[in-house]
Scaffold this motif. Structure first.
Motif, PDB file in Angstrom:
ATOM      1  N   GLN A   1       4.841  10.667 -41.938  1.00 48.05           N
ATOM      2  CA  GLN A   1       3.930  11.650 -42.750  1.00 48.05           C
ATOM      3  C   GLN A   1       2.884  11.940 -41.849  1.00 48.05           C
ATOM      4  O   GLN A   1       2.220  11.083 -41.305  1.00 48.05           O
ATOM      5  CB  GLN A   1       3.432  11.105 -44.083  1.00 48.05           C
ATOM      6  CG  GLN A   1       4.427  10.528 -44.984  1.00 48.05           C
ATOM      7  CD  GLN A   1       5.420  11.675 -45.711  1.00 48.05           C
ATOM      8  OE1 GLN A   1       4.915  12.889 -45.792  1.00 48.05           O
ATOM      9  NE2 GLN A   1       6.744  11.260 -46.043  1.00 48.05           N
TER      10      GLN A   1
ATOM     11  N   ASP B   1      10.876   8.271 -41.331  1.00 48.93           N
ATOM     12  CA  ASP B   1      10.211   9.609 -41.414  1.00 48.93           C
ATOM     13  C   ASP B   1       8.377   9.197 -41.400  1.00 48.93           C
ATOM     14  O   ASP B   1       8.074   8.175 -42.009  1.00 48.93           O
ATOM     15  CB  ASP B   1      10.253  10.094 -42.700  1.00 48.93           C
ATOM     16  CG  ASP B   1      11.707  11.016 -42.839  1.00 48.93           C
ATOM     17  OD1 ASP B   1      12.184  11.045 -41.933  1.00 48.93           O
ATOM     18  OD2 ASP B   1      11.951  11.592 -43.910  1.00 48.93           O
TER      19      ASP B   1
ATOM     20  N   GLN C   1       7.452  16.282 -41.942  1.00 49.49           N
ATOM     21  CA  GLN C   1       7.708  14.899 -41.606  1.00 49.49           C
ATOM     22  C   GLN C   1       8.412  15.022 -40.033  1.00 49.49           C
ATOM     23  O   GLN C   1       8.972  15.817 -39.845  1.00 49.49           O
ATOM     24  CB  GLN C   1       8.486  13.933 -42.377  1.00 49.49           C
ATOM     25  CG  GLN C   1       7.815  13.625 -43.750  1.00 49.49           C
ATOM     26  CD  GLN C   1       8.013  14.577 -44.855  1.00 49.49           C
ATOM     27  OE1 GLN C   1       8.669  15.716 -44.645  1.00 49.49           O
ATOM     28  NE2 GLN C   1       7.504  14.450 -45.977  1.00 49.49           N
TER      29      GLN C   1
ATOM     30  N   PRO D   1       3.224  13.867 -49.476  1.00 52.27           N
ATOM     31  CA  PRO D   1       4.803  13.986 -49.105  1.00 52.27           C
ATOM     32  C   PRO D   1       5.410  15.101 -49.388  1.00 52.27           C
ATOM     33  O   PRO D   1       6.200  15.661 -48.602  1.00 52.27           O
ATOM     34  CB  PRO D   1       5.368  12.815 -49.771  1.00 52.27           C
ATOM     35  CG  PRO D   1       4.129  11.775 -49.974  1.00 52.27           C
ATOM     36  CD  PRO D   1       2.792  12.659 -50.019  1.00 52.27           C
TER      37      PRO D   1
ATOM     38  N   ARG E   1      10.870  13.129 -38.146  1.00 54.61           N
ATOM     39  CA  ARG E   1      12.094  12.310 -38.586  1.00 54.61           C
ATOM     40  C   ARG E   1      12.532  11.683 -37.197  1.00 54.61           C
ATOM     41  O   ARG E   1      12.987  12.215 -36.260  1.00 54.61           O
ATOM     42  CB  ARG E   1      13.142  12.958 -39.297  1.00 54.61           C
ATOM     43  CG  ARG E   1      14.368  12.092 -39.543  1.00 54.61           C
ATOM     44  CD  ARG E   1      15.199  12.919 -40.610  1.00 54.61           C
ATOM     45  NE  ARG E   1      14.599  12.588 -41.853  1.00 54.61           N
ATOM     46  CZ  ARG E   1      14.860  13.438 -43.078  1.00 54.61           C
ATOM     47  NH1 ARG E   1      16.006  14.207 -42.872  1.00 54.61           N
ATOM     48  NH2 ARG E   1      14.128  13.368 -44.243  1.00 54.61           N
TER      49      ARG E   1
END
Length: 207
Positions: free
Chosen positions: A167, A165, A153, A148, A155
């Motif tokens: 990953q 979000d 990310q 993270p 979004r």
């Protein structure tokens, strides 16, 4: 070589699209295929085959690094075995979406996308104002050992002012309705790889 997908996985994606307009799946494809696709993307980048992505389309397309900073190359069938396996898997998904949602999806276009460290893509919709052929967006991530804290990310801005979000971890697929889900790519602290594409219906546009 075709990579078979579980019927339950395809059904889950179709159900998600029907009920909320997006779906996120982990381990969508085998790890070995994800690694092969990542290696293919990096090879093309090292050989100068990826180019700065533009904003807009047709004659109005231009490179604007203040909006997006990724490097891309479009995929065509027959270029490599891993790419053909990926395109085959996405065609299975296209057929499942058509059977479940009757969207009339006729084809799938996609490109490798490599975001150098610090690159991003500002909030946008995937459907052009003057071309509504793109119906469903699909992004498949190729980044092993992503944390993270690495950023990068996806979004998504959802109904009811919700934000989700994603990953960009290798093996993750996110699918969403192209005209309904605004989204952005946050700046990444290290190189970020994906395959980004769109399922399209027939249109009358000459482009």
């Amino acid at each position: 070589m075709h990579t078979p997908l579980e019927h339950s996985l395809l059904s889950a994606i179709v159900d998600d699209l029907a009920t909320r307009g997006w779906s996120q799946q982990t381990l969508f494809l085998p790890d070995a295929l994800s690694r092969a696709l990542a290696a293919e993307c990096r090879r093309r980048y090292a050989e100068g085959e990826l180019n700065p992505a533009g904003v807009g389309r047709g004659a109005a397309q231009e490179v604007r690094e203040a909006i997006r900073g990724d490097q891309i190359q479009w995929l065509d069938p027959g270029e490599s075995a891993p790419c053909d396996q990926y395109l085959g898997a996405m065609d299975s998904l296209r057929q499942a979406i058509n059977q479940g949602l009757f969207l009339g999806l006729e084809d799938f276009e996609c490109h490798f996308a490599l975001y150098p460290p610090g690159a991003f893509y500002r909030r946008h919709l995937d459907r052009f104002r003057d071309d509504d052929r793109r119906m469903v967006s699909a992004v498949y991530y190729l980044n092993e050992n992503w944390q993270p804290a690495d950023g990068g990310q996806l979004r998504m801005f959802l109904a009811g002012e919700q934000v989700h979000d994603v990953q960009p971890v290798a093996g993750t697929l996110v699918v969403f309705l192209s005209g309904d889900v605004p989204h952005e790519v946050l700046a990444a602290g290290r190189e970020r790889l994906s395959l980004t594409g769109w399922f399209r219906r027939r249109g009358n546009d000459p482009f």
